[in-house]
Write a protein that holds these residues in place. Structure first.
Motif, PDB file in Angstrom:
ATOM      1  N   HIS A 190     -16.049   4.541  -7.073  1.00  0.00           N
ATOM      2  CA  HIS A 190     -15.068   5.485  -6.531  1.00  0.00           C
ATOM      3  C   HIS A 190     -13.653   5.190  -7.055  1.00  0.00           C
ATOM      4  O   HIS A 190     -12.993   6.064  -7.609  1.00  0.00           O
ATOM      5  CB  HIS A 190     -15.106   5.423  -5.000  1.00  0.00           C
ATOM      6  N   GLU A 191     -13.217   3.959  -6.887  1.00  0.00           N
ATOM      7  CA  GLU A 191     -11.835   3.641  -7.296  1.00  0.00           C
ATOM      8  C   GLU A 191     -11.686   3.760  -8.810  1.00  0.00           C
ATOM      9  O   GLU A 191     -10.656   4.204  -9.312  1.00  0.00           O
ATOM     10  CB  GLU A 191     -11.430   2.244  -6.810  1.00  0.00           C
ATOM     11  N   GLN A 224       0.881  -1.172   0.000  1.00  0.00           N
ATOM     12  CA  GLN A 224       0.000   0.000   0.000  1.00  0.00           C
ATOM     13  C   GLN A 224       0.914   1.216   0.000  1.00  0.00           C
ATOM     14  O   GLN A 224       1.592   1.481   0.979  1.00  0.00           O
ATOM     15  CB  GLN A 224      -0.897  -0.032   1.248  1.00  0.00           C
ATOM     16  N   PHE A 245      -4.635  17.072  -1.830  1.00  0.00           N
ATOM     17  CA  PHE A 245      -5.328  15.772  -1.754  1.00  0.00           C
ATOM     18  C   PHE A 245      -6.805  15.878  -2.135  1.00  0.00           C
ATOM     19  O   PHE A 245      -7.378  14.976  -2.737  1.00  0.00           O
ATOM     20  CB  PHE A 245      -5.184  15.243  -0.325  1.00  0.00           C
ATOM     21  N   GLN A 254       0.110   4.674  -0.961  1.00  0.00           N
ATOM     22  CA  GLN A 254      -0.382   5.992  -0.591  1.00  0.00           C
ATOM     23  C   GLN A 254      -0.405   6.124   0.935  1.00  0.00           C
ATOM     24  O   GLN A 254      -0.789   5.164   1.601  1.00  0.00           O
ATOM     25  CB  GLN A 254      -1.806   6.192  -1.142  1.00  0.00           C
ATOM     26  N   SER A 255       0.007   7.269   1.522  1.00  0.00           N
ATOM     27  CA  SER A 255       0.490   8.419   0.785  1.00  0.00           C
ATOM     28  C   SER A 255       2.017   8.389   0.573  1.00  0.00           C
ATOM     29  O   SER A 255       2.487   8.629  -0.537  1.00  0.00           O
ATOM     30  CB  SER A 255       0.133   9.693   1.557  1.00  0.00           C
ATOM     31  N   LEU A 291     -18.052   1.711  -3.906  1.00  0.00           N
ATOM     32  CA  LEU A 291     -16.601   1.737  -3.774  1.00  0.00           C
ATOM     33  C   LEU A 291     -15.896   1.476  -5.104  1.00  0.00           C
ATOM     34  O   LEU A 291     -14.855   2.069  -5.390  1.00  0.00           O
ATOM     35  CB  LEU A 291     -16.169   0.708  -2.722  1.00  0.00           C
ATOM     36  N   PHE A 312      -7.671  -0.392   3.807  1.00  0.00           N
ATOM     37  CA  PHE A 312      -8.621   0.545   3.199  1.00  0.00           C
ATOM     38  C   PHE A 312      -9.793  -0.208   2.593  1.00  0.00           C
ATOM     39  O   PHE A 312      -9.761  -1.434   2.477  1.00  0.00           O
ATOM     40  CB  PHE A 312      -7.916   1.377   2.120  1.00  0.00           C
ATOM     41  N   GLY A 313     -10.803   0.570   2.213  1.00  0.00           N
ATOM     42  CA  GLY A 313     -11.899  -0.019   1.456  1.00  0.00           C
ATOM     43  C   GLY A 313     -11.394  -0.369   0.074  1.00  0.00           C
ATOM     44  O   GLY A 313     -11.543  -1.493  -0.402  1.00  0.00           O
ATOM     45  N   GLY A 314     -10.777   0.620  -0.542  1.00  0.00           N
ATOM     46  CA  GLY A 314     -10.222   0.393  -1.861  1.00  0.00           C
ATOM     47  C   GLY A 314      -9.034   1.296  -2.093  1.00  0.00           C
ATOM     48  O   GLY A 314      -8.869   2.309  -1.418  1.00  0.00           O
ATOM     49  N   ARG A 373      -9.694  -3.116   8.205  1.00  0.00           N
ATOM     50  CA  ARG A 373     -10.040  -1.881   7.496  1.00  0.00           C
ATOM     51  C   ARG A 373     -10.156  -0.732   8.500  1.00  0.00           C
ATOM     52  O   ARG A 373     -11.026  -0.744   9.368  1.00  0.00           O
ATOM     53  CB  ARG A 373     -11.353  -2.090   6.744  1.00  0.00           C
ATOM     54  N   GLU A 404      -9.492  13.332  -4.061  1.00  0.00           N
ATOM     55  CA  GLU A 404     -10.655  12.675  -3.434  1.00  0.00           C
ATOM     56  C   GLU A 404     -11.974  13.428  -3.633  1.00  0.00           C
ATOM     57  O   GLU A 404     -13.014  12.810  -3.819  1.00  0.00           O
ATOM     58  CB  GLU A 404     -10.378  12.425  -1.950  1.00  0.00           C
ATOM     59  N   GLU A 446      -6.880   2.818  -5.523  1.00  0.00           N
ATOM     60  CA  GLU A 446      -7.037   2.956  -6.970  1.00  0.00           C
ATOM     61  C   GLU A 446      -5.777   2.654  -7.775  1.00  0.00           C
ATOM     62  O   GLU A 446      -5.463   3.373  -8.732  1.00  0.00           O
ATOM     63  CB  GLU A 446      -7.509   4.384  -7.259  1.00  0.00           C
ATOM     64  N   HIS A 456     -11.137   7.294  -9.907  1.00  0.00           N
ATOM     65  CA  HIS A 456      -9.745   7.742  -9.732  1.00  0.00           C
ATOM     66  C   HIS A 456      -8.911   7.536 -11.003  1.00  0.00           C
ATOM     67  O   HIS A 456      -7.850   8.135 -11.137  1.00  0.00           O
ATOM     68  CB  HIS A 456      -9.071   6.987  -8.588  1.00  0.00           C
ATOM     69  N   PHE A 478      -6.182  13.401   6.644  1.00  0.00           N
ATOM     70  CA  PHE A 478      -7.163  12.442   6.117  1.00  0.00           C
ATOM     71  C   PHE A 478      -8.448  12.516   6.934  1.00  0.00           C
ATOM     72  O   PHE A 478      -8.452  12.286   8.138  1.00  0.00           O
ATOM     73  CB  PHE A 478      -6.579  11.027   6.177  1.00  0.00           C
ATOM     74  N   TYR A 527     -12.765  14.606   0.996  1.00  0.00           N
ATOM     75  CA  TYR A 527     -13.730  13.796   0.249  1.00  0.00           C
ATOM     76  C   TYR A 527     -15.049  14.554   0.049  1.00  0.00           C
ATOM     77  O   TYR A 527     -15.428  14.892  -1.067  1.00  0.00           O
ATOM     78  CB  TYR A 527     -14.025  12.490   1.008  1.00  0.00           C
TER      79      TYR A 527
HETATM   80  N1  BES Z   1      -7.059   6.607  -2.335  1.00  0.00           N
HETATM   81  C1  BES Z   1      -7.993   6.273  -1.316  1.00  0.00           C
HETATM   82  C2  BES Z   1      -7.382   5.519  -0.169  1.00  0.00           C
HETATM   83  C3  BES Z   1      -6.251   6.262   0.545  1.00  0.00           C
HETATM   84  C4  BES Z   1      -6.346   7.607   0.830  1.00  0.00           C
HETATM   85  C5  BES Z   1      -5.144   5.565   0.942  1.00  0.00           C
HETATM   86  C6  BES Z   1      -5.292   8.247   1.490  1.00  0.00           C
HETATM   87  C7  BES Z   1      -4.102   6.201   1.598  1.00  0.00           C
HETATM   88  C8  BES Z   1      -4.184   7.550   1.872  1.00  0.00           C
HETATM   89  C9  BES Z   1      -9.170   5.476  -1.872  1.00  0.00           C
HETATM   90  O1  BES Z   1      -9.561   5.879  -3.140  1.00  0.00           O
HETATM   91  C10 BES Z   1     -10.352   5.696  -0.972  1.00  0.00           C
HETATM   92  O2  BES Z   1     -10.760   6.812  -0.836  1.00  0.00           O
HETATM   93  N2  BES Z   1     -10.890   4.633  -0.384  1.00  0.00           N
HETATM   94  C11 BES Z   1     -12.054   4.685   0.485  1.00  0.00           C
HETATM   95  C12 BES Z   1     -13.280   4.187  -0.226  1.00  0.00           C
HETATM   96  C13 BES Z   1     -14.143   5.192  -0.863  1.00  0.00           C
HETATM   97  C14 BES Z   1     -15.428   4.561  -1.355  1.00  0.00           C
HETATM   98  C15 BES Z   1     -14.409   6.445  -0.087  1.00  0.00           C
HETATM   99  C16 BES Z   1     -11.806   3.738   1.635  1.00  0.00           C
HETATM  100  O3  BES Z   1     -10.802   3.046   1.631  1.00  0.00           O
HETATM  101  O4  BES Z   1     -12.637   3.677   2.531  1.00  0.00           O
END
Ligand code: BES
Ligand code: ZN
Length: 622
Positions: free
Chosen positions: A313-314, A158, A332, A160-161, A310, A285-287, A572, A336, A289, A317, A394, A399
């Protein structure tokens, strides 16, 4: 030289000083694109291409091999400066022959070490020989029992970031885009996949990959385990462990339709394939990208496709984030906020306006709850992260506040006009990393200049630089959620749970139901709800997590076992954080939380333990 448009002049002057009156907007916007989270000095020597050759050692939990870095040398006398965290560098060779001197600086708690490499005049590349160590925060090595199959180990990264530097020495800034290729040597029986084109296996059994589009380093990603693939369409599909892949294929059936709708909205998908990998449950994370290959948590597999927002969302991206990337972590919200806006547009087209409306209402509610908890600086869209870890910025702000900002602009200029602007934005900045200031310049020039009446009503200062939520943030109505509120009112007025009209409720309605319940509930009330709706047994991770938080808050011990099981299985962060935080509010709960955390911590990714260690004051007095 173009003159700053009248509208933006005060804002840009405030940002850059009066110099901007004599500079073009674009120059002014570029001038401050320094990344405080990287040691790199790309303006002198810049990494353009990364070629990895790594052997994965699951026993020792490390990757070992070489990273060849192709360079663009703008200042012939300058050394190459890279980012590195916990890497064991054994040698560096220059492309024109021979070893090169290198120096690993002292590790700074946020950025890690500055790795400086002396170059010979004719070097166009360096080859770094290295191995990762236990401190490789990007890598999570799983024991077989943490996988669905239970027989083989598993690895995923993983980035990011700012974690890519803990498994690859490079210039780990989203403003320094690179192409990459990789040779991955894994034990027999395991499959390796990456955020790149799969180039097949060599005669030596090694897995080969290539990414020919320049991407920010945080998108370089690897997973390796017992994996199988199922196609969804000719260009989409899913990877997962054998016992999960069938379920995953069914749940993700809408993926190709989503890609088509996304393309209809904002232009061609530029990455070739769009695949997903459903990882073991410790994925933090949930996802994520990662290009060509979204990494996803198995907790989206609800069985009824209710959590596939989700995927939208991904996928989104692939435009906002991967094609047009935030230049620094301060920007950021450009990743997002745009992505949430785009996700909602995809969901509206694929599942209809009502489902999308419910998701918007729930998201806004989460934002409002979180705003009440955040420090003022964290409530600012273009927040100042200097001196902070990117993770500290974060929250729901980049978002949801970001998405609301874009919806406010859409509301003012009309959807057609805004879509035209967004398509131009993605096309005009494809494969570039951009700052908030550059966005403002484009917004002004390409959109607001043509809509002076809209421009006059848009308070950019409030949206981008002030804490809180501006009063003109668009509101969404949902009749399906309003119906839920009426049922909660009836229950509050003594109607039995079993007599409520919950017929045909979907996940988003159940989430509203749980959110709308009174904060303080008696054990008998919780027992009645649980008996009637079987929340503790829910296979839907979002519903289960929301319910377990309510149980923790009201000390409903009948859910204790389910809570412990959930915290031990799922990694998660979005679920762990509210649950542990709720438990930690009482002395007894905190004790339980720490008992569980002691067992669960080795199974969590570093991203999650960073947050939870702080939340539970782990490492201080236990
Ligand atoms: N890019 C993010 C995950 C992320 C953000 C990882 C910052 C590390 C640092 C990913 O696209 C994301 O936002 N995932 C969300 C799901 C989404 C449906 C809001 C998550 O993991 O919950
Ligand atoms: Zn995202």
């Amino acid at each position: 030289m173009s003159r700053p448009a009248a509208l933006l002049l005060p804002l840009l002057t405030a940002l850059f000083g009066s110099a901007c009156a004599t500079m073009s907007n674009a120059t002014a916007a570029r001038a401050i694109a320094r990344d405080p989270h990287s040691h790199a000095e790309p303006e002198r020597v810049r990494v353009k291409h990364v070629a990895l050759d790594l052997t994965l050692d699951f026993g020792a939990r490390r990757a070992e091999g070489t990273a060849r870095l192709e360079l663009e040398r703008r200042d012939a006398a300058a050394p190459l400066v890279l980012d590195a965290v916990a890497l064991d560098i054994t040698a560096v060779m220059g492309s024109s022959g021979g070893a090169r001197r290198f120096k690993v600086g002292e590790a700074d708690p946020t950025r890690g070490s500055r790795l400086e490499i002396e170059l010979s005049p004719r070097d166009t590349a360096v080859i770094v020989h290295y191995r990762t160590t236990e401190g490789a925060q990007a890598m999570q090595w799983l024991e077989p029992e943490q996988t669905a199959g239970g027989k083989q180990p598993f690895l995923f990264t993983q980035g990011q970031s700012i974690l890519t530097r803990s498994w690859i020495p490079l210039q780990d800034s989203p403003g320094v885009r690179v192409t990459y290729e990789a040779t991955i040597r894994a034990p027999a029986g395991l499959v390796a996949v990456m955020s790149a084109e799969q180039l097949g296996r060599g005669a030596d059994g090694a897995w080969r990959f290539g990414m020919s589009e320049p991407i920010p380093p945080y998108l370089i990603a690897l997973a390796c385990g017992e994996l199988e693939f199922r196609a969804i369409s000719s260009r989409t599909g899913v990877w997962a462990e054998p016992s999960v892949v069938g379920l995953a294929r069914e749940e993700l059936d809408d993926t190709e339709r989503m890609v088509q709708h996304a393309e209809a909205l904002f232009g061609p998908y530029r990455w070739g394939r769009y695949d997903l990998i459903v990882l073991p449950p410790s994925f933090p994370f949930g996802g994520m990208e990662n290009p060509r290959l979204t990494f996803a948590t198995p907790t989206i597999l609800a069985g009824d496709r209710s959590l596939v927002g989700l995927v939208a969302h991904e996928l989104a991206h692939s435009w906002s984030g991967n094609l047009v990337t935030n230049a620094t972590w301060r920007d950021f919200w450009l990743n997002e906020g745009f992505t949430v806006y785009f996700e909602q547009r995809i969901m509206e087209r694929v599942f209809g306006a009502e489902r999308s409306a419910m998701e918007k209402v729930l998201a806004r509610r989460d934002l409002e709850l979180e705003l009440a908890e955040l420090a003022p600086w964290q409530q600012v869209l273009h927040c100042d992260l200097a001196g902070h870890h990117p993770d500290d910025g974060f929250s729901a702000v980049p978002y949801e506040k970001g998405a609301l900002f874009l919806r406010r602009i859409e509301q003012l200029v009309g959807r057609d006009e805004f879509d035209r602007f967004l398509r131009g934005w993605f096309d005009g900045h494809a494969f570039e990393s951009v700052t908030t200031e550059e966005f403002l310049v484009s917004l002004d020039r390409e959109l607001l200049a043509r809509h002076p009446e809209a421009a006059a009503q848009l308070d950019l200062q409030a949206w981008l630089y002030a804490p809180g939520l501006p009063s003109d943030a668009p509101r969404t109505q949902s009749t399906l959620l309003a119906a839920v509120d009426r049922e909660v009112e009836r229950w509050n007025g003594q109607t039995k749970a079993s007599e409520l009209d919950t017929h045909g409720w979907v996940t988003q309605q159940w989430l509203r139901f749980l959110d709308a319940l009174p904060d303080e509930l008696h054990v008998t009330q919780l027992a009645e709800l649980d008996r009637t709706f079987r929340f503790t047994q829910s296979g839907n991770s979002e519903i289960l997590c929301a319910w377990l938080v309510i149980c923790a808050h009201n000390r409903y011990t009948a859910a204790d076992k389910a809570t412990a099981e959930f915290l031990l299985r799922v990694g998660r962060r979005k679920f762990l954080k509210p649950l542990y935080a709720e438990l930690a509010k009482t002395p007894g709960g905190l004790r339980r939380a720490k008992e569980i955390y002691l067992m669960a911590r080795p199974r969590y990714h570093a991203v999650a333990t960073r947050t939870l260690d702080e939340l539970l004051s782990w490492g201080n007095v236990r």
